[in-house]
Design a protein around this motif. Structure first.
Motif, short mmCIF file in Angstrom:
data_model
loop_
_atom_site.label_atom_id
_atom_site.label_comp_id
_atom_site.label_asym_id
_atom_site.label_seq_id
_atom_site.Cartn_x
_atom_site.Cartn_y
_atom_site.Cartn_z
N GLY A 125 15.72 1.36 6.99
CA GLY A 125 14.44 1.10 7.63
C GLY A 125 13.92 -0.23 7.13
O GLY A 125 14.64 -1.22 7.09
N CYS A 126 12.65 -0.24 6.68
CA CYS A 126 12.10 -1.46 6.11
C CYS A 126 12.76 -1.73 4.75
O CYS A 126 13.10 -0.80 4.02
N ALA A 127 12.89 -3.01 4.41
CA ALA A 127 13.59 -3.38 3.18
C ALA A 127 12.94 -2.76 1.95
O ALA A 127 13.63 -2.29 1.04
N CYS A 128 11.60 -2.75 1.94
CA CYS A 128 10.87 -2.28 0.77
C CYS A 128 10.91 -0.75 0.62
O CYS A 128 10.59 -0.22 -0.45
N CYS A 129 11.29 -0.05 1.65
CA CYS A 129 11.25 1.42 1.63
C CYS A 129 12.65 2.02 1.80
O CYS A 129 12.79 3.19 2.16
N THR A 130 13.67 1.24 1.57
CA THR A 130 15.04 1.70 1.75
C THR A 130 15.87 1.29 0.54
O THR A 130 15.75 0.17 0.06
N ASN A 138 -1.25 6.27 2.40
CA ASN A 138 -1.04 4.85 2.69
C ASN A 138 0.30 4.61 3.37
O ASN A 138 0.41 3.79 4.29
N ARG A 139 1.31 5.32 2.91
CA ARG A 139 2.64 5.12 3.52
C ARG A 139 2.62 5.54 4.99
O ARG A 139 3.16 4.86 5.85
N LYS A 140 1.96 6.66 5.25
CA LYS A 140 1.90 7.12 6.64
C LYS A 140 1.08 6.16 7.51
O LYS A 140 1.39 5.96 8.67
N LEU A 141 0.05 5.61 6.92
CA LEU A 141 -0.76 4.64 7.65
C LEU A 141 0.09 3.42 8.01
O LEU A 141 0.07 2.92 9.14
N CYS A 142 0.84 2.93 7.01
CA CYS A 142 1.68 1.76 7.23
C CYS A 142 2.71 2.04 8.32
O CYS A 142 2.91 1.23 9.23
N CYS A 143 3.35 3.23 8.24
CA CYS A 143 4.33 3.60 9.28
C CYS A 143 3.66 3.73 10.64
O CYS A 143 4.25 3.38 11.66
N ALA A 144 2.44 4.24 10.65
CA ALA A 144 1.74 4.39 11.93
C ALA A 144 1.49 3.02 12.54
O ALA A 144 1.75 2.80 13.73
N ILE A 145 0.99 2.09 11.73
CA ILE A 145 0.64 0.77 12.27
C ILE A 145 1.87 -0.08 12.59
O ILE A 145 1.93 -0.76 13.61
N ARG A 146 2.86 -0.01 11.74
CA ARG A 146 4.03 -0.86 11.95
C ARG A 146 5.08 -0.25 12.88
O ARG A 146 5.93 -0.95 13.40
N LYS A 147 5.05 1.10 13.02
CA LYS A 147 6.09 1.72 13.84
C LYS A 147 5.52 2.56 15.00
O LYS A 147 5.91 2.37 16.15
N ILE A 148 4.65 3.51 14.66
CA ILE A 148 4.25 4.46 15.70
C ILE A 148 3.43 3.79 16.80
O ILE A 148 3.68 4.02 17.99
N ARG A 205 15.19 6.80 1.41
CA ARG A 205 13.94 6.38 2.04
C ARG A 205 12.77 6.97 1.26
O ARG A 205 12.75 8.14 0.95
N TRP A 206 11.79 6.17 0.93
CA TRP A 206 10.54 6.58 0.24
C TRP A 206 10.87 7.50 -0.95
O TRP A 206 10.26 8.56 -1.12
N TRP A 207 11.82 7.07 -1.76
CA TRP A 207 12.34 7.91 -2.85
C TRP A 207 11.31 8.19 -3.92
O TRP A 207 11.48 9.10 -4.72
N LEU A 236 0.80 -1.23 0.00
CA LEU A 236 0.00 0.00 0.00
C LEU A 236 0.83 1.27 0.00
O LEU A 236 0.45 2.28 -0.59
N PHE A 237 1.99 1.23 0.64
CA PHE A 237 2.83 2.43 0.80
C PHE A 237 3.31 2.99 -0.53
O PHE A 237 3.70 4.16 -0.60
N LEU A 238 3.27 2.18 -1.59
CA LEU A 238 3.71 2.67 -2.91
C LEU A 238 2.62 3.51 -3.58
O LEU A 238 2.89 4.24 -4.52
S1 SF4 Z 1 8.94 2.12 6.11
FE1 SF4 Z 1 8.02 0.18 6.82
S2 SF4 Z 1 6.32 0.84 8.03
FE2 SF4 Z 1 6.87 2.61 6.76
S3 SF4 Z 1 5.69 2.43 4.85
FE3 SF4 Z 1 7.57 1.32 4.50
S4 SF4 Z 1 7.03 -0.83 5.05
FE4 SF4 Z 1 5.51 0.49 5.99
#
Ligand code: SF4
Length: 254
Positions: A204-209, A118-128, A222-224, A111-113
């Motif tokens: 950070g997360c593999a998919c976002c780094t 969506n990215r902020k939601l994912c970060c909120a649920i998985r990190k915040i 990050r989130w390039w 979803l973060f893509l």
């Molecule tokens: S950095 Fe991690 S928590 Fe944040 S959007 Fe990417 S996968 Fe989700």
């Protein structure tokens, strides 16, 4: 961007005052807050220094780290190395399974893509949210942030107060430069995430780094895919007021 203070004086880097001042802050923080303080470690480079200081000097500060479920294997390997090398309590926190399930069911696994929301939601649920749980009942927490990491962090204070909860945030590495951190790591032969050897600057997360190239801002990895205004922070260190606003807005879709 803050220009690193030139600490090269009389043929040697002035590491001692930096280390002593970080250590003094950690000691004072522990003395003041006892068991109501925690170090929230992202397993980055500063984290290796802080864990080393906490363990070597037996400061008794609990270390919490977040397993988002999307970390690179190299980070898991590092967590394992830390566990074996140091005799400290390393408290690995996970996101709430139901929150993750609902999010993925409604918005997809990647979803973060699709949008910043969506990215902020994912970060909120998985990190915040897991971080909030880890900080619940705490008077204070420690971070490894440095002022020279990004424009957003230039004005960061060494000690900050959360405007909503009144919780104190200690940033003992605020004055350190990247060079200082590497120097400490090399001199003390500390473990670190092997992705730094592959031109990663912030992990950070593999998919976002991703790795960065010469001349790129360290946080450009990050989130390039997002535009520059939304790039800089994952949300873990924005104030609680902003966090609650963000979560309030995003909470509608959960
Ligand atoms: S950095 Fe991690 S928590 Fe944040 S959007 Fe990417 S996968 Fe989700």
């Amino acid at each position: 961007m803050v220009v690193a203070i030139d600490r090269y004086v009389d043929g040697g880097w002035l590491m001692k005052p930096l280390v002593e001042s970080a250590l003094a802050m950690l000691r004072q923080a522990k003395q003041k807050h006892g068991d109501k303080i925690v170090y929230a470690c992202s397993m980055g480079l500063q984290g290796m220094v802080l864990i080393d200081l906490i363990a070597k000097h037996e400061l008794g500060i609990r270390v919490v780290t977040l397993d988002t479920g999307r970390l690179p294997q190299q980070t898991y390997d590092l967590i394992d190395v830390i566990r074996k090398r140091y005799h400290i309590e390393l408290d690995v926190r996970f996101p709430d399974a139901e929150e993750v399930q609902d999010m993925v069911r409604e918005r997809g696994v990647n979803l973060f893509l699709e949008s910043v929301e969506n990215r902020k939601l994912c970060c909120a649920i998985r990190k915040i949210h897991p971080l909030d749980k880890a900080l619940d009942g705490m008077e204070a927490w420690i971070t490894g942030r440095r002022r020279d990491e990004s424009v957003n962090r230039e004005s960061m204070q060494a000690i900050e107060v959360d405007p909503v909860y009144g919780r104190i945030k200690y940033n003992p590495m605020a004055n350190w430069s990247a060079h200082d951190v590497w120097k400490y790591i090399r001199e003390h032969d500390l473990p670190y995430n092997s992705l730094y050897n592959a031109h990663y600057a912030s992990i950070g997360c593999a998919c976002c780094t991703r790795a960065i190239t010469v001349g790129e801002d360290p946080r450009a990895g990050r989130w390039w895919w997002e535009n520059e205004e939304t790039l800089a922070e994952c949300g873990l260190h924005v104030s609680s007021i902003i966090r609650s606003q963000v979560e309030g807005e995003l909470g509608e879709g959960i």
